[in-house]
Design a protein around this motif. Structure first.
Motif, short mmCIF file in Angstrom:
data_model
loop_
_atom_site.label_atom_id
_atom_site.label_comp_id
_atom_site.label_asym_id
_atom_site.label_seq_id
_atom_site.Cartn_x
_atom_site.Cartn_y
_atom_site.Cartn_z
N ASP A 3 0.82 -1.21 0.00
CA ASP A 3 0.00 0.00 0.00
C ASP A 3 0.86 1.26 0.00
N SER A 39 2.11 4.85 -2.97
CA SER A 39 1.84 6.26 -2.68
C SER A 39 2.64 7.23 -3.55
N PHE A 41 -11.23 1.54 9.36
CA PHE A 41 -10.46 0.66 8.45
C PHE A 41 -11.33 0.21 7.28
N ASP A 77 -11.31 3.00 4.82
CA ASP A 77 -10.03 3.02 4.10
C ASP A 77 -9.98 1.92 3.05
N THR A 110 -8.69 2.52 -0.90
CA THR A 110 -7.34 2.12 -1.31
C THR A 110 -7.31 1.38 -2.64
N THR A 156 0.05 7.00 3.86
CA THR A 156 -1.09 6.07 3.88
C THR A 156 -0.57 4.67 3.60
N GLY A 157 -0.98 3.74 4.38
CA GLY A 157 -0.45 2.38 4.30
C GLY A 157 0.45 2.05 5.48
N GLU A 175 -0.34 1.90 8.54
CA GLU A 175 -1.01 1.03 9.50
C GLU A 175 -0.83 -0.45 9.17
N VAL A 217 -4.99 -5.06 1.38
CA VAL A 217 -6.05 -4.38 2.12
C VAL A 217 -7.29 -5.26 2.24
N TYR A 232 -9.45 10.53 0.25
CA TYR A 232 -8.47 9.63 0.87
C TYR A 232 -7.78 10.33 2.03
N VAL A 259 -7.60 6.92 7.32
CA VAL A 259 -6.27 6.47 7.76
C VAL A 259 -5.76 7.33 8.91
N SER A 260 -5.92 8.65 8.79
CA SER A 260 -5.45 9.53 9.86
C SER A 260 -6.26 9.30 11.14
#
Length: 640
Positions: A40, A44, A129, A132, A136, A242-243, A245, A321, A384, A388-389
């Motif tokens: 993921d 980016s 999640f 997200d 993604t 992003t990614g 996590e 994901v 997006y 995630v944040s």
């Protein structure tokens, strides 16, 4: 049949890795981590720097602006991923497992009576999640296929249809499992990172001035001199992390050491080289001549093959994901956050390889809607980041609990760490919240809906359990009375499943009422879910005898384990119980839920939602792998 929680003892990180991964070599685990964990974040660079450049005023890109944007991206990666996640979050393993729900379970262990807000944080993180996971695959695959516009401009109108076909294919193959395709994930993603790093290094050599972006002063200066767009720029910069996590979510599959080695040995250096290379390319050719620096920095002869490689990389990122959603849902079901669903195991050798048809269909439909509705990766980038944040903020809050109560950090250290990342993670969440009108409302709406489902399910279960306890006869009272006045006893073993350890199972009461007989062995079976991901075999089953007729058996599964009752009961032979599945009948209560007359508006719709969820829950016989020919279901009606 429902679960309850029980405590489990945490194991050390090294011991966990050895137990989990056996004889697997470190190089193979590291290669696997590159493919699954970093797929993921590895995609980016396709859009992160492009979107950051796009929000600048005017068309001129001064060296100061390029250095400032690169510095912000570099330090976002360093502080958020390398420092916070790699050094700290991955250490908060729950017997080797990671992820929001695993961290929630780890934090709950430290309390005799866990506060509600810890569960609320876990619910919020899990719900986000899902939001997200619907964005993604859409933004990753769409951004890669858009590279075709540079290879053949007349292909523009085919970008969305091609993306839809690829996404349909990705979701269609889920039923076959990722075990066979997974072996090529690592090598392909490793090639992806090496190619990205190499082309980036080539352009850095052409203009090494961009390396000054390593100085954080340039990022601070950019924000100070572009205060009017700083908020929007940081939202674009966040796309670079992003990614992150995934480092924690996939901890249980590979272990901490391979994930750390993969990050510092390949992923982090190649990401930096590529971002710096994009900056050098923009300065060399001029921003007015650049649309997509990630693709345009390649020579014409390599563009076609690179677009194909990018498409494969984004498919892998999407796969990771989707698999993460399956694992998260399985955990949520075990922790009583969602009703039972069909879980199909696609590999006999590799743990965690599961397929959930209901979840797969829902996510696929949502991803397809995202692609058609937004139409471009630039448009989707507006939606997006907020999910995630939000997950990062939840992770921080739960991590602080673990630091203080598990790791015994001094209060001052916890506060200092919390304040630092409250600024960073809270800042990223704030800037992404500004995207709500532009499309950020989509993952927020998804997260709120999933949270509503989880809260309604938990509330309904608790209310149902309370009502059942009020209506049931205490088990010890029933056992004493049956010992004094025995009904007719027939050969064989009867197992009555119940979630209440104190009350007599409804199925037992109805069996006595209608059949007026007892088996020579009657087992009151309760299934519990531990806050540990896995429970050792020697701790999985406990047996207590009330008398010669009645036994209490408690089976405890970890929240990452498959709840297979026959296999668990086979372990009881070591405890002296002679168990023969072919002479055993399993008695289950099938409840038919009805709405009560007296309820307020909120209670009314919440009860309706709970009843709908309960009716759509998968069958307990299938979920617990009980042989269908040995099951007797007794129906009852309950008004809630």
């Amino acid at each position: 049949m429902t679960h309850a929680e029980t405590a489990g003892a945490p194991a050390g990180d090294v011991a966990t890795e050895q137990a989990s991964h056996g004889k697997s070599s470190l190089p193979l685990l590291t290669l696997g981590a590159i493919g699954v964990v970093y797929g993921d974040i590895g995609t980016s660079p396709i859009y992160a720097f492009r979107e950051a450049m796009a929000v600048r005023p005017g068309v001129a890109a001064t060296e100061t602006e390029v250095l400032g944007l690169l510095s912000l991206i570099v330090w976002a990666l360093a502080l958020t991923v390398a420092f916070k996640y790699v050094f700290f979050v991955t250490r908060a393993d729950n017997n080797g497992e990671g992820g929001t729900l695993s961290l929630m379970a780890l934090a709950r262990k430290t309390f005799d009576k866990p506060p509600v807000w810890i569960t609320a944080l876990g619910v919020a993180g899990a719900a986000m999640f899902y939001g997200d996971a619907m964005i993604t695959p859409a933004i990753s695959v769409l951004s890669a296929v858009e590279g075709l516009e540079l290879v053949a401009p007349n292909m523009s109108r085919w970008v969305v249809p091609i993306t839809l076909v690829i996404i349909l294919g990705v979701f269609f193959v889920q039923r076959f499992g990722t075990g066979k395709v997974g072996v090529v994930f690592g090598p392909i993603t490793a090639v992806w990172f090496l190619v990205m790093g190499s082309i980036g290094l080539y352009h850095i050599v052409q203009n090494p001035f961009v390396l000054w972006a390593l100085n954080p002063y340039h990022g601070i200066e950019f924000l100070a001199t572009h205060a009017n767009i700083a908020f929007v720029v940081m939202g674009a910069v966040f796309l670079a992390v992003t990614g992150a996590e995934a480092l924690y979510v996939d901890l249980g599959h590979f272990g901490r050491k391979p994930i750390v080695l993969a990050w510092f040995g390949l992923v982090f250096p190649c990401l930096l080289l590529n971002y710096f290379g994009q900056g050098a390319f923009v300065l060399n050719v001029g921003p007015e001549n650049v649309v997509s620096p990630f693709f345009e920095m390649h020579p014409d002869w390599a563009l076609g093959p690179f677009v194909a490689l990018a498409t494969m990389a984004t498919i892998i990122a999407s796969q990771a994901v989707i698999s993460g959603v399956f694992s998260l849902t399985q955990q949520a079901i075990a922790l009583n956050l969602l009703p039972r669903m069909i879980v199909q195991h696609t590999s006999q050798d590799q743990r965690g390889q599961i397929y959930m048809p209901q979840i797969n269909t829902i996510i696929m439909i949502m991803v397809l809607i995202m692609v058609v509705s937004f139409g471009s990766s630039t448009a989707i980038s507006s939606a997006y980041g907020i999910a995630v944040s939000g997950i990062m903020v939840v992770t921080l809050a739960l991590l602080l609990v673990v630091m203080r109560r598990n790791w015994k950090w001094p209060l001052g250290g916890v506060i200092a760490f919390g304040l630092l990342y409250l600024v960073i993670d809270g800042g990223f969440f704030a800037v992404n919240s500004a995207k709500i009108v532009q499309g950020g409302w989509v993952p927020v709406a998804v997260a709120l809906f999933v949270s509503l489902l989880m809260v309604s399910w938990m509330t309904g279960r608790n209310r149902l359990a309370e009502k059942t306890r009020r209506d049931e006869v205490p088990l010890e009272f029933l056992v004493e009375n049956l010992a004094k006045k025995k009904p007719t006893v027939v050969p064989g073993t009867a197992i009555f499943l119940t979630s209440d350890v104190e009350g007599a199972p409804t199925a037992l009461l109805h069996s006595l009422k209608h059949y007026k007989v007892l088996h020579e062995q009657n087992v009151i079976l309760t299934v519990r879910t531990s806050t540990s991901p896995r429970v050792p075999d020697d701790e999985k089953v406990t047996i207590d005898a009330y008398n010669n007729l009645f036994f209490r058996v408690v089976v405890t599964f970890g929240f990452m384990e498959e709840p297979n009752i026959p296999k668990a009961l086979a372990l009881a032979r070591k405890l002296g119980w002679k168990f023969d599945i072919m002479s055993t009948s399993f008695f289950l209560s099938r409840r038919s839920l009805k709405l009560g007359q007296k309820s307020g508006p909120i209670r009314f719709w919440q009860d309706r939602l709970f009843i709908r969820l309960a009716r759509n829950a998968s069958d307990a016989t299938e979920y617990f792998h009980i042989p269908t020919g040995r099951v007797v279901e007794i129906g009852t009606q309950l008004i809630i």
